[in-house]
Design an enzyme around this catalytic site. Structure first.
Site, PDB file in Angstrom:
ATOM      1  N   THR A  87       0.831  -1.203   0.000  1.00  0.00           N
ATOM      2  CA  THR A  87       0.000   0.000   0.000  1.00  0.00           C
ATOM      3  C   THR A  87       0.871   1.260   0.000  1.00  0.00           C
ATOM      4  O   THR A  87       2.000   1.223   0.464  1.00  0.00           O
ATOM      5  CB  THR A  87      -0.815  -0.092   1.303  1.00  0.00           C
ATOM      6  OG1 THR A  87      -1.718  -1.170   1.155  1.00  0.00           O
ATOM      7  CG2 THR A  87      -1.543   1.157   1.667  1.00  0.00           C
TER       8      THR A  87
ATOM      9  N   ARG B 154     -14.306  -6.784   0.310  1.00  0.00           N
ATOM     10  CA  ARG B 154     -13.578  -6.401   1.522  1.00  0.00           C
ATOM     11  C   ARG B 154     -13.042  -4.962   1.364  1.00  0.00           C
ATOM     12  O   ARG B 154     -12.508  -4.584   0.339  1.00  0.00           O
ATOM     13  CB  ARG B 154     -12.429  -7.379   1.748  1.00  0.00           C
ATOM     14  CG  ARG B 154     -11.606  -7.118   3.016  1.00  0.00           C
ATOM     15  CD  ARG B 154     -10.333  -6.386   2.729  1.00  0.00           C
ATOM     16  NE  ARG B 154      -9.521  -6.188   3.928  1.00  0.00           N
ATOM     17  CZ  ARG B 154      -8.428  -5.445   3.958  1.00  0.00           C
ATOM     18  NH1 ARG B 154      -8.008  -4.853   2.856  1.00  0.00           N
ATOM     19  NH2 ARG B 154      -7.753  -5.287   5.071  1.00  0.00           N
TER      20      ARG B 154
ATOM     21  N   ASP C  26      -8.710  -0.430   5.462  1.00  0.00           N
ATOM     22  CA  ASP C  26      -8.577   0.748   6.331  1.00  0.00           C
ATOM     23  C   ASP C  26      -8.092   1.963   5.543  1.00  0.00           C
ATOM     24  O   ASP C  26      -8.361   3.100   5.925  1.00  0.00           O
ATOM     25  CB  ASP C  26      -7.563   0.450   7.439  1.00  0.00           C
ATOM     26  CG  ASP C  26      -6.190   0.219   6.846  1.00  0.00           C
ATOM     27  OD1 ASP C  26      -6.007  -0.816   6.170  1.00  0.00           O
ATOM     28  OD2 ASP C  26      -5.317   1.094   6.991  1.00  0.00           O
TER      29      ASP C  26
ATOM     30  N   THR D 107      -0.483   1.893   7.376  1.00  0.00           N
ATOM     31  CA  THR D 107      -0.364   0.713   6.522  1.00  0.00           C
ATOM     32  C   THR D 107      -0.186  -0.529   7.393  1.00  0.00           C
ATOM     33  O   THR D 107       0.200  -0.430   8.549  1.00  0.00           O
ATOM     34  CB  THR D 107       0.812   0.867   5.534  1.00  0.00           C
ATOM     35  OG1 THR D 107       1.007  -0.367   4.827  1.00  0.00           O
ATOM     36  CG2 THR D 107       2.111   1.215   6.234  1.00  0.00           C
ATOM     37  N   GLY D 108      -0.467  -1.681   6.790  1.00  0.00           N
ATOM     38  CA  GLY D 108      -0.344  -2.930   7.531  1.00  0.00           C
ATOM     39  C   GLY D 108      -1.643  -3.711   7.432  1.00  0.00           C
ATOM     40  O   GLY D 108      -2.390  -3.552   6.464  1.00  0.00           O
TER      41      GLY D 108
HETATM   42  N1  ASP Z   1      -3.822  -1.634   5.067  1.00  0.00           N
HETATM   43  C1  ASP Z   1      -3.975  -2.299   3.796  1.00  0.00           C
HETATM   44  C2  ASP Z   1      -5.180  -3.197   3.838  1.00  0.00           C
HETATM   45  O1  ASP Z   1      -5.541  -3.697   4.876  1.00  0.00           O
HETATM   46  C3  ASP Z   1      -2.790  -3.120   3.401  1.00  0.00           C
HETATM   47  C4  ASP Z   1      -1.445  -2.468   3.541  1.00  0.00           C
HETATM   48  O2  ASP Z   1      -1.322  -1.413   4.128  1.00  0.00           O
HETATM   49  O3  ASP Z   1      -0.461  -3.047   3.029  1.00  0.00           O
HETATM   50  O4  ASP Z   1      -5.728  -3.465   2.804  1.00  0.00           O
END
Ligand code: ASP
Length: 311
Positions: free
Chosen positions: A177, A205, A208, A228-229
């Site tokens: 992301t 889906r 966030d 992110t995450g």
């Molecule tokens: N937060 C993003 C999600 O849940 C993924 C990411 O930040 O890599 O889709």
């Protein structure tokens, strides 16, 4: 010259062969995003323009999981999420589960500025993008060979191991992301985030990254932040606004607040969490609990700094 700052991230998660084999390309992708944002700020442009331009660069770069290069859902389709927020007036825009829009963050901005709503999803968001004349691309534009192969491999694994979705989500996050925060010469903060979400996710889906107060938040008085995450954990902890609340209500400086949120308050979280943030004085801060978080920043005309792994 008043202080101008741009900072970006390219996702927090596990290390991977893709990342190790493309370190220089990732670094130059982050540099390109920083210079797109910086050149706008240097000409007196707004922090909103700067974060949008930085994110557009990353959305157009197939190495990152946003725009072109977005990961595929359970049906081998791309569904993208993005959001943007102006710290001057708390104006914001967001889009979820959108297809065919070349730059989802630009759609989020159009929703912020040209609709009477904040958050549009799916076919309505696509219809609004068409109405606004935003650039569209056929589905194939977004799908890289790497992501298709990852999808196929996972689909085969699923057939052989039905019900293994939890482990799958833990294994499948090898690129990231994108997000940006900026301070312009007028003292205005902005933040934006864009993603293709999680690999092989259930269709529909929502990440966030499109949620104001979770993936993105900006308020001139306190901070701008992009997270992110693992989105589900970031949602549980309302990560973006949580950082803002710690700073505003506790008076905690931004570096301490980022570290407190990720390494103390969310210490027990068994998932990846990361963020980049900036305060009204232009101090850049970041924190992550994962093996890597692609990140970089540029302050005034100083050279940019880019890194991927913990120092
Ligand atoms: N937060 C993003 C999600 O849940 C993924 C990411 O930040 O890599 O889709």
């Amino acid at each position: 010259m008043k202080k101008i700052v741009i900072a970006v991230h390219g996702g927090a998660g596990p290390d991977s062969a893709l990342i190790r084999e493309n370190i220089e390309a990732y670094q130059s992708g982050l540099e390109d995003a920083l210079s797109a944002g910086h050149s706008i700020l240097k000409k007196g442009g707004s922090s909103v323009d700067a974060v949008e331009a930085a994110i557009n660069m990353l959305e157009n770069n197939p190495l990152f999981n946003a725009g072109r290069g977005s990961v595929l859902n359970e049906h081998a389709q791309v569904e993208m999420d993005a959001s943007i927020m102006n710290g001057l007036d708390l104006n914001c825009g967001a889009v979820s589960v959108v297809q065919q829009v070349k730059n989802p963050v630009t759609l989020a901005r159009a929703i912020m500025e040209k609709s009477s709503h904040i958050y549009l999803g799916n076919s309505g968001a696509l219809a609004f993008a068409r109405q606004q004349g935003l650039e569209l691309r056929p589905d194939a534009y977004f799908i890289t060979e790497y992501n298709y192969n990852q999808y196929e491999e996972e689909a085969q694994h699923q057939t052989a191991n039905p019900g293994d979705a939890g482990e799958r989500q833990a294994r499948r996050k090898d690129h990231g992301t994108v997000g940006a925060v900026a301070l312009d010469e007028y003292g205005n903060l902005a933040a934006a985030t864009s993603t293709g979400g999680l690999e092989n996710k259930t269709s529909g889906r929502i990440a966030d990254s499109s949620m104001i107060g979770v993936g993105t938040y900006a308020d001139n008085k306190v901070c701008a932040v992009s997270c992110t995450g693992d989105g589900e954990y970031l949602m549980q902890h309302v990560a973006g606004f949580h950082l803002h609340a710690i700073m505003e209500y506790k008076g905690m400086p931004i570096v301490d607040a980022c570290n407190y949120l990720i390494h103390d308050r969310c210490k027990a979280v068994e998932g990846d969490m990361g963020l980049i943030a900036i305060d009204p004085s232009g101090t850049v801060a970041f924190a992550f609990n994962s093996e890597r978080m692609h990140r970089g920043w540029r302050i005034n005309d100083e050279p940019s700094e880019v890194s991927i792994y913990p120092e």
